[in-house]
Design a protein around this motif. Structure first.
Motif, PDB file in Angstrom:
ATOM      1  N   ILE A  32      26.689  20.069 101.204  1.00 53.68           N
ATOM      2  CA  ILE A  32      27.328  19.188 100.227  1.00 53.68           C
ATOM      3  C   ILE A  32      26.972  17.744 100.573  1.00 53.68           C
ATOM      4  N   PRO A  33      25.919  17.210  99.958  1.00 51.97           N
ATOM      5  CA  PRO A  33      25.582  15.795 100.199  1.00 51.97           C
ATOM      6  C   PRO A  33      26.578  14.893  99.480  1.00 51.97           C
ATOM      7  N   LEU A  34      27.050  13.879 100.182  1.00 53.42           N
ATOM      8  CA  LEU A  34      27.990  12.913  99.611  1.00 53.42           C
ATOM      9  C   LEU A  34      27.478  11.505  99.880  1.00 53.42           C
ATOM     10  N   LEU A  60      28.905  18.889 105.312  1.00 53.65           N
ATOM     11  CA  LEU A  60      28.899  17.653 104.534  1.00 53.65           C
ATOM     12  C   LEU A  60      27.804  16.772 105.112  1.00 53.65           C
ATOM     13  N   LEU A  61      26.974  16.203 104.248  1.00 52.78           N
ATOM     14  CA  LEU A  61      25.850  15.384 104.694  1.00 52.78           C
ATOM     15  C   LEU A  61      25.885  14.030 104.020  1.00 52.78           C
ATOM     16  N   ARG A  62      25.601  13.011 104.792  1.00 52.73           N
ATOM     17  CA  ARG A  62      25.442  11.659 104.241  1.00 52.73           C
ATOM     18  C   ARG A  62      24.090  11.134 104.703  1.00 52.73           C
ATOM     19  N   VAL A  63      23.243  10.776 103.743  1.00 52.05           N
ATOM     20  CA  VAL A  63      21.957  10.168 104.058  1.00 52.05           C
ATOM     21  C   VAL A  63      22.188   8.670 104.177  1.00 52.05           C
ATOM     22  N   VAL A  64      21.831   8.126 105.337  1.00 48.95           N
ATOM     23  CA  VAL A  64      22.010   6.705 105.612  1.00 48.95           C
ATOM     24  C   VAL A  64      20.664   6.016 105.462  1.00 48.95           C
ATOM     25  N   LEU A 122      14.842  12.962  99.532  1.00 47.33           N
ATOM     26  CA  LEU A 122      14.001  13.550 100.579  1.00 47.33           C
ATOM     27  C   LEU A 122      14.793  13.817 101.854  1.00 47.33           C
ATOM     28  N   GLY A 123      15.754  12.960 102.160  1.00 48.26           N
ATOM     29  CA  GLY A 123      16.626  13.198 103.310  1.00 48.26           C
ATOM     30  C   GLY A 123      17.407  14.495 103.160  1.00 48.26           C
ATOM     31  N   ILE A 124      17.922  14.741 101.956  1.00 51.35           N
ATOM     32  CA  ILE A 124      18.662  15.982 101.676  1.00 51.35           C
ATOM     33  C   ILE A 124      17.732  17.186 101.778  1.00 51.35           C
ATOM     34  N   VAL A 158      16.214  16.461  93.945  1.00 54.39           N
ATOM     35  CA  VAL A 158      16.542  17.576  94.837  1.00 54.39           C
ATOM     36  C   VAL A 158      16.309  18.899  94.119  1.00 54.39           C
ATOM     37  N   MET A 159      16.802  18.997  92.887  1.00 54.58           N
ATOM     38  CA  MET A 159      16.657  20.223  92.109  1.00 54.58           C
ATOM     39  C   MET A 159      15.188  20.603  91.957  1.00 54.58           C
ATOM     40  N   ARG A 160      14.341  19.630  91.681  1.00 51.20           N
ATOM     41  CA  ARG A 160      12.922  19.906  91.465  1.00 51.20           C
ATOM     42  C   ARG A 160      12.146  20.079  92.772  1.00 51.20           C
TER      43      ARG A 160
END
Length: 192
Positions: A32-34, A60-64, A122-124, A158-160
């Motif tokens: 779950i990216p937030l 839970l993921l957060r890209v910084v 890209l991080g996700i 992300v979907m693609r």
């Protein structure tokens, strides 16, 4: 469909072999990216319901994003502020801890993680590919057409960019707004 649906949509890419739907839809590790926004948190309930169905692990993921230094006229290229980046990562972890506490109060186990990347999408995708994730869940603004092209869409990228199932949800859209009688047909791209 994702832009107009009032319910979460689980997207599963077709594969060459015949799919075993019981296994394909069984999420074992839900990501779950937030990003700290109320919109992003709109995916929480559908994602948690999916995780409950399969007794899946939740992260839970957060890209910084890196914090750049202000560069002078004689600089040789981009430079990043390590202290600022560390503070950003600490703030991100604090935020994820607060969200995780709310989830744990519901009796679920959840982990948190932060990653540095110059591109949230890209991080996700990198995280999912290297951490045994099998389902990504995200909220989306539901932008279409030129606004998606101009502003970009992390959910769309992300979907693609993955072959794994992606659960997408557009929070805030009412069922009435998706009633077929109320929806005007969009012309296909390039229609005259």
């Amino acid at each position: 469909l994702v832009r107009r649906a009032a319910v979460p949509v689980l997207l599963i890419r077709p594969k060459d072999q015949v799919l075993d739907w019981a296994r394909t839809a069984a999420a074992r590790h839900v990501l779950i990216p937030l990003d700290g926004s109320e919109l992003a948190e709109g995916i929480l309930q559908p994602a948690l319901e999916l995780a409950r169905l399969n007794h899946a692990r939740i992260t839970l993921l957060r890209v910084v994003l890196p914090v750049p230094f202000v560069l002078g006229p004689h600089s040789s290229g981009p430079s990043f502020n390590e202290a600022g980046a560390a503070q950003s990562r600490e703030n991100a972890a604090r935020y994820l801890d607060q969200v995780a506490a709310r989830i744990r109060a519901q009796g679920l186990q959840v982990g948190i993680d932060t990653v540095f990347h110059t591109s949230p999408a890209l991080g996700i995708l990198d995280y999912a590919a290297t951490h045994a994730v099998d389902t990504i869940t995200m909220a989306t603004h539901g932008r279409g057409g030129w606004s998606r092209v101009a502003l970009g869409s992390v959910a769309d990228k992300v979907m693609r960019g993955t072959m794994m199932p992606v659960l997408l949800f557009r929070p805030g859209i009412s069922r009435k707004a998706t009633d077929p009688a109320d929806v005007q047909e969009e012309e296909p791209c390039g229609a005259q």
